[in-house]
Write an enzyme that holds these catalytic residues in place. Structure first.
Site, mmCIF file in Angstrom:
data_model
loop_
_atom_site.group_PDB
_atom_site.id
_atom_site.type_symbol
_atom_site.label_atom_id
_atom_site.label_comp_id
_atom_site.label_asym_id
_atom_site.label_seq_id
_atom_site.Cartn_x
_atom_site.Cartn_y
_atom_site.Cartn_z
ATOM 1 N N HIS A 91 -2.192 -3.015 -6.246
ATOM 2 C CA HIS A 91 -2.700 -2.768 -4.900
ATOM 3 C C HIS A 91 -4.220 -2.889 -4.848
ATOM 4 C CE1 HIS A 91 -3.559 0.223 -1.442
ATOM 5 N NE2 HIS A 91 -3.410 -0.996 -0.967
ATOM 6 N N SER B 186 0.814 -1.223 0.000
ATOM 7 C CA SER B 186 0.000 0.000 0.000
ATOM 8 C C SER B 186 0.841 1.265 0.000
ATOM 9 C CB SER B 186 -0.927 0.010 1.219
ATOM 10 O OG SER B 186 -0.166 -0.019 2.411
ATOM 11 N N GLU C 101 -5.058 -0.189 -7.671
ATOM 12 C CA GLU C 101 -4.016 0.749 -8.097
ATOM 13 C C GLU C 101 -2.912 -0.037 -8.800
ATOM 14 O OE1 GLU C 101 -4.088 4.366 -4.834
ATOM 15 O OE2 GLU C 101 -3.065 2.513 -4.264
#
Length: 478
Positions: free
Chosen positions: A141, A120, A153
């Site tokens: 992510h 993250s 992501e």
């Protein structure tokens, strides 16, 4: 890559198991590996129980459940992952662990295998730095819970190839996810842009502006965020949320706008980690409801009401007899009252059925009661807090807009991807860039400048792109 390539997932905790379920649900053979040998089998059993619950609720049929489970295979050796076309690492959030793991993977897996991390906030560039073919390394992510949350992501390090990013975006889309592209930067999009949502709430709590329940209610019921920030940190886990904030703060060389909260640190040190420990900001289980001003002001009605806009700020302004009712622009009610020589109540940005008010200390109670009554007559629930520059919703939104603009200016992601990420990743009512455009760049700038002036801190420094947009908006309006 063929559509049904083998997927390897490293780490069988909550995120790893969730990602494995997503891949298996889309027909991939999934190899689940964990350094703790029996952990993958336990994770698959947890997936079995979740699928059984969905079958019982009529969400899927039993055959579908068995098909998904048949795709999952626990493995005990890292070498078993050699035939995977895509590896997704969801192990411990420590750079040294990830770099060592990716070096091993680069030796085990063919050069065409895509190596990705579910991190993250850790740098993808750093993870890929010392391995052959770093162009195949990227961030992938997912958000928790991975089977439910649609955002992914897709993160590029300095060496990541555009083709790899395109491929990962296509995979995410085939899996029913919404990919957004971003560059490897601390916190990527969501965990970077979201920091002010938590930080401003912690500051208000530390400065004893209002009880936690009131702060949460203001952001939830007036700002239309899905949950108050303090309650949300209890659900995330105070240790987890604090660690992310510290990671982003340190990665940005102690940039003050990411400053961690000492109060949150105290909660972590005390073991008050939130819902999982039974006690955080709140006790769990329990109700966290604010005290509404349901009866205040019933006997104090204005004889004359004049609604206009302030000649300088253009903000909404209402005269209730001698009282001025002004939407906040980052100044305190007392400052406005002293300058205008009249009683003042400021009110917050409100997009729901709730309004947040703050009164100048020099007001008579009857004046403040008129403001309360005025909003109640419009069907609003009223929350009154201490006199506080920018109140709660406005200052939080202004900081979110500023952070999103800074990320945009520095090429972290496109405007569309930033707004999509914040809507889908943390369920904000709208993307921060769209929000800033709706509110007006000049108004956002004015709030931040007044906050910076009040505190004398770099924390509220407007980014240069906000200043540019405010100037352009001013030229357009003129």
């Amino acid at each position: 890559m063929s559509e049904l390539f083998t997927v390897a997932v490293i780490g069988s905790g909550t995120m790893g198991a969730g990602i494995a379920e997503v891949a298996a649900s889309n027909g991939h053979q999934v190899l689940l590996y964990d350094i703790a040998g029996d952990a993958p089998a336990r994770a698959i059993e947890g997936i079995r129980q979740r699928l059984a619950s969905r079958v019982a609720r009529g969400k899927i049929d039993a055959q579908r459940s068995e098909t998904i489970l048949a795709c999952l295979r626990p493995v005990t050796e890292l070498h078993d992952l050699a035939r995977a076309g895509l590896v997704i690492e969801a192990a411990s959030e420590r750079l040294e662990i990830k770099t060592a793991l990716f070096k091993q993977l680069a030796e085990i897996c063919p050069a065409e295998t895509l190596l990705t991390s579910n991190t993250s906030s850790i740098s993808i560039t750093a993870i890929a730095a010392d391995i052959p073919h770093p162009e195949r390394v990227a961030g992938l992510h997912f958000f928790n819970p991975a089977p439910v949350m649609t955002l992914v992501e897709v993160v590029s390090g300095l060496a990541t190839s555009a083709q790899v990013v395109d491929t990962l975006c296509a995979i995410a889309s085939r899996w029913g996810k919404q990919p957004v592209r971003c560059q490897s930067t601390p916190g990527f999009i969501v965990n970077r842009v979201a920091r002010p949502f938590y930080a401003e709430a912690w500051r208000a709590l530390e400065e004893q502006i209002a009880p936690a329940e009131t702060i949460d209610a203001a952001l939830r019921d007036a700002g239309r965020f899905p949950m108050g920030p303090l309650e949300l940190t209890d659900l995330i886990g105070q240790d987890v949320n604090f660690a992310v904030t510290c990671s982003v703060f340190n990665a940005f060389w102690q940039e003050r706008r990411f400053l961690p909260s000492l109060f949150q640190q105290e909660l972590v040190l005390a073991g008050r980690l939130g819902k999982k420990s039974g006690h955080g900001v709140y006790r769990w289980p329990g109700e966290h409801q604010p005290d509404w001003l349901a009866e205040k002001g019933t006997g104090a009605q204005a004889r004359q009401v004049i609604t206009a806009r302030d000649s300088v700020t253009k903000n909404p302004l209402t005269e209730l007899d001698e009282l001025l009712l002004i939407e906040t622009d980052g100044e305190t009610a007392q400052s406005l009252s002293a300058r205008r020589q009249r009683p003042v109540v400021v009110f917050d940005l409100s997009e729901g059925d709730t309004v947040v008010l703050a009164a100048a200390a020099s007001n008579q109670q009857a004046d403040t009661d008129k403001a309360v009554r005025y909003f109640q007559q419009q069907g609003k629930r009223v929350l009154q807090i201490a006199d506080y520059p920018g109140l709660l919703v406005w200052r939080t939104v202004a900081m979110l807009v500023n952070e999103a603009l800074d990320a945009l200016q520095k090429g972290v992601a496109s405007a569309a991807d930033i707004d999509t990420a914040m809507r889908l990743g943390v369920n904000y009512p709208r993307g921060p860039l769209r929000w800033g455009e709706m509110l007006g760049w000049q108004r956002v700038l004015r709030v931040l400048e007044n906050l910076q002036r009040y505190y004398g801190e770099e924390r509220y420094r407007p980014c240069s792109l906000l200043r540019q947009r405010a100037l352009t908006e001013g030229c357009y309006e003129s």
